[in-house]
Design a protein around this motif. Structure first.
Motif, short mmCIF file in Angstrom:
data_model
loop_
_atom_site.label_atom_id
_atom_site.label_comp_id
_atom_site.label_asym_id
_atom_site.label_seq_id
_atom_site.Cartn_x
_atom_site.Cartn_y
_atom_site.Cartn_z
N GLU A 243 0.99 -1.23 -0.10
CA GLU A 243 -0.40 -0.05 0.12
C GLU A 243 1.20 1.67 0.02
O GLU A 243 0.37 2.45 -0.53
CB GLU A 243 -1.41 -0.03 0.90
CG GLU A 243 -0.42 0.14 2.52
CD GLU A 243 -1.21 0.52 3.78
OE1 GLU A 243 -1.28 1.03 3.68
OE2 GLU A 243 -1.58 -1.22 4.25
N LEU A 244 2.30 0.94 0.64
CA LEU A 244 3.14 2.05 0.12
C LEU A 244 3.98 2.37 -0.88
O LEU A 244 4.96 3.18 -1.25
CB LEU A 244 4.36 1.98 1.05
CG LEU A 244 3.94 1.79 2.81
CD1 LEU A 244 4.82 2.01 3.94
CD2 LEU A 244 2.93 3.15 3.12
N GLY A 245 3.63 1.70 -2.16
CA GLY A 245 4.16 2.01 -3.12
C GLY A 245 4.91 1.09 -3.26
O GLY A 245 5.93 1.34 -4.58
N TYR A 246 5.15 -0.40 -3.00
CA TYR A 246 6.25 -1.09 -3.06
C TYR A 246 5.85 -2.48 -3.16
O TYR A 246 5.70 -3.70 -2.23
CB TYR A 246 7.10 -0.82 -2.11
CG TYR A 246 7.83 0.40 -1.93
CD1 TYR A 246 9.12 0.71 -2.06
CD2 TYR A 246 7.01 0.99 -0.96
CE1 TYR A 246 9.88 1.30 -2.40
CE2 TYR A 246 8.61 2.09 -0.78
CZ TYR A 246 9.50 2.66 -1.34
OH TYR A 246 10.55 3.80 -1.47
N PRO A 247 4.91 -2.91 -4.02
CA PRO A 247 4.70 -4.14 -4.45
C PRO A 247 5.63 -5.18 -4.53
O PRO A 247 4.59 -6.35 -3.84
CB PRO A 247 3.67 -3.29 -5.30
CG PRO A 247 4.05 -2.95 -6.81
CD PRO A 247 4.63 -2.02 -5.31
N ASN A 248 6.53 -4.99 -4.86
CA ASN A 248 7.21 -6.19 -5.01
C ASN A 248 8.14 -6.05 -3.82
O ASN A 248 9.18 -7.66 -3.67
CB ASN A 248 8.84 -5.80 -6.47
CG ASN A 248 8.03 -5.84 -7.27
OD1 ASN A 248 6.96 -6.50 -7.59
ND2 ASN A 248 8.35 -5.22 -8.62
N LEU A 249 8.10 -5.09 -2.75
CA LEU A 249 8.97 -5.53 -1.66
C LEU A 249 8.07 -6.90 -0.79
O LEU A 249 7.28 -6.63 0.14
CB LEU A 249 8.81 -3.78 -1.17
CG LEU A 249 9.64 -4.19 -0.16
CD1 LEU A 249 11.26 -5.00 0.49
CD2 LEU A 249 10.01 -3.11 0.96
N ILE A 250 7.65 -7.78 -0.99
CA ILE A 250 7.31 -8.84 -0.18
C ILE A 250 8.31 -10.08 0.30
O ILE A 250 9.28 -10.27 -0.56
CB ILE A 250 5.90 -9.80 -1.04
CG1 ILE A 250 5.32 -8.73 -1.77
CG2 ILE A 250 5.16 -10.38 0.12
CD1 ILE A 250 4.48 -7.36 -1.14
N SER A 251 8.14 -10.06 1.56
CA SER A 251 9.41 -10.88 2.04
C SER A 251 8.86 -11.28 3.80
O SER A 251 8.32 -10.94 4.62
CB SER A 251 10.32 -9.97 2.66
OG SER A 251 11.68 -10.54 3.34
N GLY A 252 9.42 -12.45 3.59
CA GLY A 252 9.21 -13.36 4.98
C GLY A 252 10.16 -14.37 4.96
O GLY A 252 11.21 -14.89 4.51
N SER A 253 9.99 -14.98 6.04
CA SER A 253 10.69 -16.19 6.84
C SER A 253 9.75 -17.35 6.24
O SER A 253 8.86 -17.35 7.64
CB SER A 253 11.21 -16.08 8.16
OG SER A 253 11.68 -17.36 8.70
N VAL A 254 10.09 -18.15 5.20
CA VAL A 254 9.46 -19.30 5.02
C VAL A 254 10.17 -20.58 5.35
O VAL A 254 11.69 -21.15 4.78
CB VAL A 254 9.33 -19.56 3.81
CG1 VAL A 254 8.91 -20.77 3.36
CG2 VAL A 254 8.32 -18.37 2.81
N SER A 255 10.00 -21.29 6.35
CA SER A 255 11.14 -22.49 7.85
C SER A 255 9.95 -24.16 6.95
O SER A 255 9.04 -24.18 6.54
CB SER A 255 11.11 -22.29 8.30
OG SER A 255 9.57 -22.02 9.19
N GLY A 256 11.15 -24.98 7.15
CA GLY A 256 10.57 -26.28 7.13
C GLY A 256 11.19 -26.79 7.71
O GLY A 256 12.69 -26.99 8.11
N VAL A 257 11.34 -28.46 6.97
CA VAL A 257 11.87 -29.82 8.13
C VAL A 257 12.57 -30.59 6.96
O VAL A 257 11.84 -31.11 5.39
CB VAL A 257 11.36 -30.37 8.69
CG1 VAL A 257 12.46 -31.50 9.35
CG2 VAL A 257 10.53 -29.23 9.64
#
Length: 318
Positions: free
Chosen positions: A239-253
């Motif tokens: 919503e701030l104008g950075y639609p590609n700035l999507i980041s998170g920590s995806v984890s698994g085993v």
């Protein structure tokens, strides 16, 4: 009555004797190796997962933190382990899909050296600055950094951590250069911003929001398509104008390559059952984390996809 010895009979007897042992997995504690230090988001989710797995499998799950080299040390430990299901890695996309493109000393092949079991969770990152930093919005932070390259420092748990990936996206998107300061865990990363040693952090919401709520940090945005239910006043990067700035920590085993398929299926079923439990979901939700279980092949394909994406993004970064 005399009964002649038969090799066939002996072989059958040995097979029968071996079957219960194989079916008894796990018959001793399982070690879950965590690639970052205690207190970070990866560690928090790993401990919640270990507890849930222990309950599902009726066996102890021991957390073994092996921080260092952006997660490479832990990955190498598990790569070399016996593929019997008793040594597993709580992996992140950063370790498996980013490190190979940022570190020429990586001694593992994500496609060949691991048995994929399941993804577990996804945690969005929050961009936050220290209380003394003269930026009250994401736009102001970018302008501050543009005035002088590398004048604004940011902390992460290392190059292999997912927050580092997010900062790479921010820098490329905004055409700005920040100064990277690596630590052993997300907890250290955040605490050094709180103390004023570093200007900003791009960390998981569980580490950032408590300090933001208390006023020790100023949260500027969540790197997510939408706002967090637990922080409705915090704007999203989209919503701030950075639609590609999507980041998170995806984890698994994952485990060492060559694990028995029956053990992989058993572990996958246990993880999927654990993440569907309301208590487990609630535990992760309280940390701003969503459950994200998958099939073994689904997790493998996710890493393959991220590997290609980060190969293009980080080309020449080693």
């Amino acid at each position: 009555m005399y009964r002649p010895f038969s090799f066939a009979t002996a072989a059958v007897a040995l097979l029968v004797a071996a079957t219960p042992a194989a079916a008894a997995y796990p018959e001793r504690p399982i070690t879950l190796v965590v690639p970052f230090g205690a207190g970070g988001i990866t560690d928090l989710v790993a401990r919640a997962t270990g507890k849930a797995l222990s309950e599902q499998l009726k066996q102890s799950v021991v957390i073994d933190n092996r921080p260092g080299a952006g997660g490479n040390i832990a990955a190498e430990v598990v790569k070399r382990a016996k593929p019997d299901g008793y040594t597993l890695l709580f992996a992140t996309v950063g370790v498996l899909a980013v490190n190979p493109h940022t570190n020429s000393q990586v001694r593992f092949d994500s496609a060949k050296d691991f048995s994929y079991i399941s993804s577990v969770a996804s945690t969005p990152h929050v961009i936050a600055v220290g209380a003394n930093v003269q930026a009250k919005t994401l736009g102001e932070l970018v302008k501050l950094a543009q005035q002088k390259p590398e004048s604004v420092s940011f902390s992460t748990a290392g190059v292999g951590s997912s927050p580092y990936q997010g900062m790479r996206i921010l820098q490329d998107t905004a055409n700005v250069k920040f100064l990277h300061v690596p630590f052993k865990s997300g907890a250290e990363s955040v605490s050094n911003v709180v103390s004023g040693q570093v200007d900003m952090t791009f960390e998981g919401s569980p580490q950032v929001m408590p300090f933001a709520t208390s006023g020790k940090l100023r949260a500027l945005a969540v790197a997510n398509p939408k706002r967090l239910p637990t922080a409705p006043d915090l704007p999203s990067t989209a919503e701030l104008g950075y639609p590609n700035l999507i980041s998170g920590s995806v984890s698994g085993v994952v485990g060492p390559a060559g694990m028995d398929e029956s053990i992989i299926k058993q572990l996958n079923a246990a993880i999927n059952k654990a993440v569907s439990d309301p208590e487990f979901k609630s535990t992760l939700a309280a940390q701003g984390t969503e459950v994200a279980a998958s099939t073994p092949d689904g997790f493998r394909k996710l890493i393959e996809s991220e590997d290609k994406r980060w190969s293009a993004l980080l080309k020449g970064a080693k």
